[in-house]
Design an enzyme around this catalytic site. Structure first.
Site, mmCIF file in Angstrom:
data_model
loop_
_atom_site.group_PDB
_atom_site.id
_atom_site.type_symbol
_atom_site.label_atom_id
_atom_site.label_comp_id
_atom_site.label_asym_id
_atom_site.label_seq_id
_atom_site.Cartn_x
_atom_site.Cartn_y
_atom_site.Cartn_z
ATOM 1 N N GLU A 117 -44.777 -88.211 50.927
ATOM 2 C CA GLU A 117 -44.401 -87.462 49.729
ATOM 3 C C GLU A 117 -43.981 -88.391 48.587
ATOM 4 O O GLU A 117 -44.157 -88.058 47.414
ATOM 5 C CB GLU A 117 -43.284 -86.463 50.048
ATOM 6 N N HIS A 144 -47.111 -89.045 46.675
ATOM 7 C CA HIS A 144 -47.415 -87.957 45.739
ATOM 8 C C HIS A 144 -46.516 -88.033 44.502
ATOM 9 O O HIS A 144 -46.977 -87.970 43.358
ATOM 10 C CB HIS A 144 -47.187 -86.604 46.418
#
Length: 490
Positions: A256, A259
């Site tokens: 994450e 991202h």
């Protein structure tokens, strides 16, 4: 002001409101009281109504007709606004609001059914979501393929048929590698033990910091299904903790961070414009996967991580950093996509791609989905699904209407394979830095060659220009063969 200036001023407010709506979704998945689901669904529907009205405002068409973009960034901005205006104008306002309301409710229904191991509690909701997504696809397709219309939302410029050909080309080498690995005589030792929640979170934060996460513009929370959310000056990550499996938390966090760092790395001049976000979900996934796998699961970084885990948990059941590296990359026929090893991950995606194409096309009914999932999983992985949370209920995507999203995960792996090959050539000292817990040289290369561009270039052109090579699956497959051939002594 010129027509282009008027268009940008209007778009700026739309982008800001869209960011607020995204924040509502983050809140729902992290800290919102469980009893507030119905209220949140109405709030999301109201926000979507406002956004849809703005995205279809007739003045946009007038400004687009009169706009005279001059720079490449301005030309691309007009192109993206035109695309969004055309697509939004095909969707009735009633449908846009109803999709927002129903999918907000469906998230809660999915989470409840998953906790209860009760797919029958969720399937009627899924059927309603699917009906609305088919209606949306029909409006967007304008007589074309329904699945392609949905896929284009996440990976512009590619079709389901192209994805299917790519997957058909990849599958034989992936299956052959998996079979060789599962037949190997000396498999890695599994990491076992009890790994307390708070210690895992501390280590997860250390990993995020090692990968350059900007804590002044981000934060980390717990969610059922890890995700990132936000852009510009506020991009947040989530993770989850399983006290018998610290890799779940640590590598979800690094994933994450990839991202979130993409969004935070975009040129600040693009903020509040269509250029100020990741250009596609495939490119987005390339960033999370290259952070997590090619850098995070490599021998250099796992050596650094081994030392910290050994100290944090007062020893580990694996003997040394080499055994730890092999454990991190252990290949097992598990159920969960997000916990899957690099070899089998794309096979999980291929299965979901085929199932959701059949659902959208009407070749598969929701009432038959559990049987179809379980049968396909047994065929592809040789293991019978033991419970619904490990099967059809494991992913949140269909509950929130993300049909067409799944193939972008595998596309992201393909892009990451291309980027990794180019990055290794350009940054020869990367492993030395990773071994000291410093991913910045690789992160900086990705920021310069991918992240800063935001939506400026179409997805495959962006990857091709970053790597100075044709985009294809061979770099990924060669990397997997080489890495796991060494680990498993094939």
């Amino acid at each position: 002001m010129s027509a282009f200036d008027d268009l940008l001023a209007f778009q700026r407010q739309t982008e800001a409101l869209s960011s607020v709506a995204e924040r509502l979704g983050w809140d729902q998945e992290t800290v919102m009281p469980r009893g507030a689901t119905e209220q949140r669904s109405e709030e999301m529907a109201a926000m979507e109504s406002v956004l849809h009205e703005r995205r279809t405002d007739p003045r946009i068409g007038e400004w687009l007709d009169a706009a005279k973009p001059e720079t490449p960034a301005e030309v691309r901005t007009v192109e993206l606004i035109t695309r969004d205006f055309t697509r939004s104008s095909r969707i009735p306002a009633r449908l846009a609001a109803e999709l927002a309301r129903v999918t907000s409710l469906a998230q809660g229904d999915w989470a409840e059914a998953r906790a209860n191991e009760a797919p029958d509690e969720f399937l009627p909701t899924l059927d309603n979501v699917l009906m609305l997504k088919r209606e949306e696809a029909a409006a967007l397709a304008d007589g074309g393929d329904l699945y392609d219309a949905l896929l284009d939302d996440y990976e512009p410029g590619i079709t389901g048929a192209e994805v299917a050909r790519l997957f058909d080309a990849m599958r034989p080498r992936l299956v052959a590698l998996r079979e060789n690995i599962l037949g190997a005589e000396n498999p890695p030792q599994a990491l076992k033990g009890h790994f307390p929640h708070d210690t895992q979170i501390r280590l997860a934060r250390a990993c995020a910091t090692a990968f350059g996460y900007d804590w002044s513009r981000g934060r980390m929370d717990i969610a059922v299904h890890p995700f990132s959310s936000g852009r510009w000056q506020d991009s947040r990550i989530t993770t989850r903790v399983v006290e018998t499996d610290p890799f779940n938390c640590l590598y979800s966090t690094i994933h994450e961070v990839g991202h979130s760092s993409y969004e935070l790395g975009i040129d600040e001049d693009y903020a509040f414009t269509p250029l100020g976000r990741g250009v596609s979900l495939g490119v987005h996934e390339s960033q999370s996967r290259i952070y997590e796998n090619q850098m995070g699961r490599g021998r250099a970084f796992t050596g650094w991580l081994f030392d910290r885990m050994h100290d944090a948990f007062d020893g580990l059941n694996v003997a040394d950093a080499d055994a730890f590296y092999r454990s991190v990359n252990r290949v097992t026929p598990g159920y969960i996509r997000t916990e899957s090893d690099e070899v089998q991950y794309n096979l999980h995606i291929m299965m979901r791609f085929d199932l959701e194409r059949d659902l959208i096309a009407g070749r598969l009914d929701v009432t038959d989905l559990v049987e179809a999932w379980n049968g396909r999983f047994l065929k592809d992985f040789g293991v019978s699904v033991d419970r619904p949370a490990n099967g059809v209920l494991q992913d949140v995507h269909w509950s929130v209407g993300l049909f067409g999203y799944f193939p972008t995960y595998a596309l992201g792996n393909v892009y990451a394979g291309c980027l990794n090959a180019a990055m290794r050539n350009a940054v020869p000292g990367l492993d030395e830095a990773l071994a000291s817990g410093e991913a910045e040289p690789g992160v900086e290369w990705l920021r310069e060659n991918v992240q800063r561009h935001g939506g400026l270039l179409p997805p495959r052109r962006l990857i091709a220009e970053a790597t100075d090579a044709e985009v294809g699956p061979e770099p990924l497959l060669d990397y997997l063969d080489e890495k796991f051939g060494r680990i498993y002594e094939l």
